[in-house]
Scaffold this active site. Structure first.
Site, mmCIF file in Angstrom:
data_model
loop_
_atom_site.group_PDB
_atom_site.id
_atom_site.type_symbol
_atom_site.label_atom_id
_atom_site.label_comp_id
_atom_site.label_asym_id
_atom_site.label_seq_id
_atom_site.Cartn_x
_atom_site.Cartn_y
_atom_site.Cartn_z
ATOM 1 N N ASP A 1 0.818 -1.224 0.000
ATOM 2 C CA ASP A 1 0.000 0.000 0.000
ATOM 3 C C ASP A 1 0.850 1.272 0.000
ATOM 4 O O ASP A 1 0.317 2.380 0.060
ATOM 5 C CB ASP A 1 -0.938 0.010 1.217
ATOM 6 C CG ASP A 1 -0.181 0.015 2.529
ATOM 7 O OD1 ASP A 1 1.076 -0.042 2.485
ATOM 8 O OD2 ASP A 1 -0.816 0.080 3.597
ATOM 9 N N GLN B 1 8.459 26.801 3.350
ATOM 10 C CA GLN B 1 7.230 27.151 4.101
ATOM 11 C C GLN B 1 7.635 27.615 5.499
ATOM 12 O O GLN B 1 7.318 26.980 6.497
ATOM 13 C CB GLN B 1 6.316 25.939 4.177
ATOM 14 C CG GLN B 1 5.798 25.499 2.819
ATOM 15 C CD GLN B 1 4.711 24.459 2.941
ATOM 16 O OE1 GLN B 1 3.898 24.485 3.851
ATOM 17 N NE2 GLN B 1 4.689 23.520 2.019
ATOM 18 N N ASP C 1 16.320 36.931 -6.516
ATOM 19 C CA ASP C 1 15.190 37.494 -5.761
ATOM 20 C C ASP C 1 15.742 38.086 -4.462
ATOM 21 O O ASP C 1 16.912 37.896 -4.122
ATOM 22 C CB ASP C 1 14.083 36.462 -5.509
ATOM 23 C CG ASP C 1 14.564 35.233 -4.753
ATOM 24 O OD1 ASP C 1 15.529 35.353 -3.977
ATOM 25 O OD2 ASP C 1 13.977 34.157 -4.942
ATOM 26 N N LYS D 1 11.749 39.968 -7.694
ATOM 27 C CA LYS D 1 10.931 38.907 -8.309
ATOM 28 C C LYS D 1 9.558 38.832 -7.637
ATOM 29 O O LYS D 1 9.442 39.046 -6.442
ATOM 30 C CB LYS D 1 11.674 37.574 -8.121
ATOM 31 C CG LYS D 1 10.868 36.322 -8.348
ATOM 32 C CD LYS D 1 11.683 35.064 -8.036
ATOM 33 C CE LYS D 1 11.208 34.373 -6.777
ATOM 34 N NZ LYS D 1 11.880 33.098 -6.515
ATOM 35 N N THR E 1 12.447 30.661 -11.522
ATOM 36 C CA THR E 1 13.163 31.847 -11.009
ATOM 37 C C THR E 1 14.333 32.196 -11.920
ATOM 38 O O THR E 1 14.563 33.367 -12.248
ATOM 39 C CB THR E 1 13.677 31.558 -9.574
ATOM 40 O OG1 THR E 1 12.542 31.300 -8.750
ATOM 41 C CG2 THR E 1 14.480 32.715 -9.015
#
Ligand code: R5P
Length: 302
Positions: free
Chosen positions: A34, A94, A166, A189, A223
């Site tokens: 699985d 994040q 950036d 950016k 980028t």
């Protein structure tokens, strides 16, 4: 001391083992039908100092979980101290709540790792502030010297310019500009979505110069594509090089870079890279000595 590695970067693991002249600890890693990952630590780790290598690049969730399971297995079998060697830390981007209702994935990944490991070794985190997300000691290594060394012989401060694609890369580019004694420029950016970005302005002198674009990672290549277009519109020559610590190289990134006239793309082997398949000149700088030296130092000075 015992060294284990997950399945994410067997080439880097082999190089570290060869440099340190060590035999890895015995363990079994399989997938159940699985898709679940099963880990069995077959080595006797009771009371031992354990190091586990696993970058958490794509497939990020599987590689992260595999690392956590390896840590779990060693902990349940009585290891005295467990260090995770994570040359690429997934979810690092994040690092803040970008949108209302969003999550901070880097903090969650840090919390999970801290539950199974005693300390962590990372290379060029997306932002240094992520170190503060961990409740365990973090050794934050930099690949800057290794990457700068790979380029140094080819450069001239009369014709070349270091470019941050950036604002997030400005500090990193400053570091390289100092190491390589080059002038610097940067790009404003804006990200439109996961793979499309637009470069708004170029700040600094790039006309008739050969840019060396520096970033912490190349993911989709968006980028870099937008940076090269903006640099050309501002009169630069084709880029001499793109350098980045982490080559995620997802979604056909190298094919996106191929038409841009970039002479060299230099990344490290923090992630498993196959340079022979590349449509651009892709060079891979080796992190094995850096990581082996770090393991040696941590083991000797615990
Ligand atoms: C962004 O903040 C990062 O430093 C990189 O510029 C970005 O993640 C690279 O992603 P892509 O190659 O998909 O544009």
């Amino acid at each position: 001391m015992l060294f284990f590695s997950g399945r994410a970067n067997p080439e880097l693991s082999d190089r570290i083992k060869r440099i340190m002249n060590i035999t890895p600890g015995r363990c079994r890693i399989d997938n159940f039908p699985d898709g679940e990952i099963g880990v069995v630590i077959e080595e006797d780790v009771m009371g031992r100092e354990v190091f586990i290598l696993q970058p958490t690049g794509p497939p990020v969730a599987d590689n992260l979980l595999e690392l956590l399971l390896l840590g779990d297995g060693c902990r349940r079998s009585g290891a005295a101290r467990i260090t995770a060697l994570v040359p690429y830390f997934g979810y690092g981007r994040q690092d803040r709540k970008a949108l209302h209702g969003g999550t901070v994935g880097a903090r969650l990944a840090a919390d999970l790792l801290a539950q199974r490991f005693d300390r962590l070794v990372v290379v060029d985190l997306h932002s240094p502030a992520i170190e503060g997300f961990f409740s365990i000691p973090v050794v934050h290594l930099s690949a800057a010297n290794i990457l700068a060394h790979a380029l140094a012989a080819d450069l001239s401060n009369q014709t070349d310019v270091l470019v941050a694609p950036d604002l997030g890369a400005v500090k990193l580019a400053r570091n390289y500009a100092d190491l390589l004694q080059l002038p610097m420029a940067f790009i404003h950016k804006e990200r439109l979505d996961g793979s499309e970005v637009v470069a708004r302005d170029v700040i600094g002198a790039v006309k008739n110069r050969r840019p060396i674009i520096v970033d912490d990672m190349i993911s989709t290549g968006g980028t870099i594509v937008s940076a090269v277009e903006a640099l050309r519109q501002n009169g630069s020559r084709p880029p001499l090089a793109v350098i980045a610590t982490h080559g995620l190289l997802v979604d056909d990134a190298l094919n996106r870079l191929a038409p841009l006239g970039i002479e060299r793309v230099v990344v490290t082997n923090s992630l498993s890279i196959k340079p022979e398949d590349s449509p651009v000149r892709l060079e891979v700088a080796d992190l094995a000595e850096l990581l082996a030296g770090c393991i040696h130092h941590l083991f000797r000075n615990n």
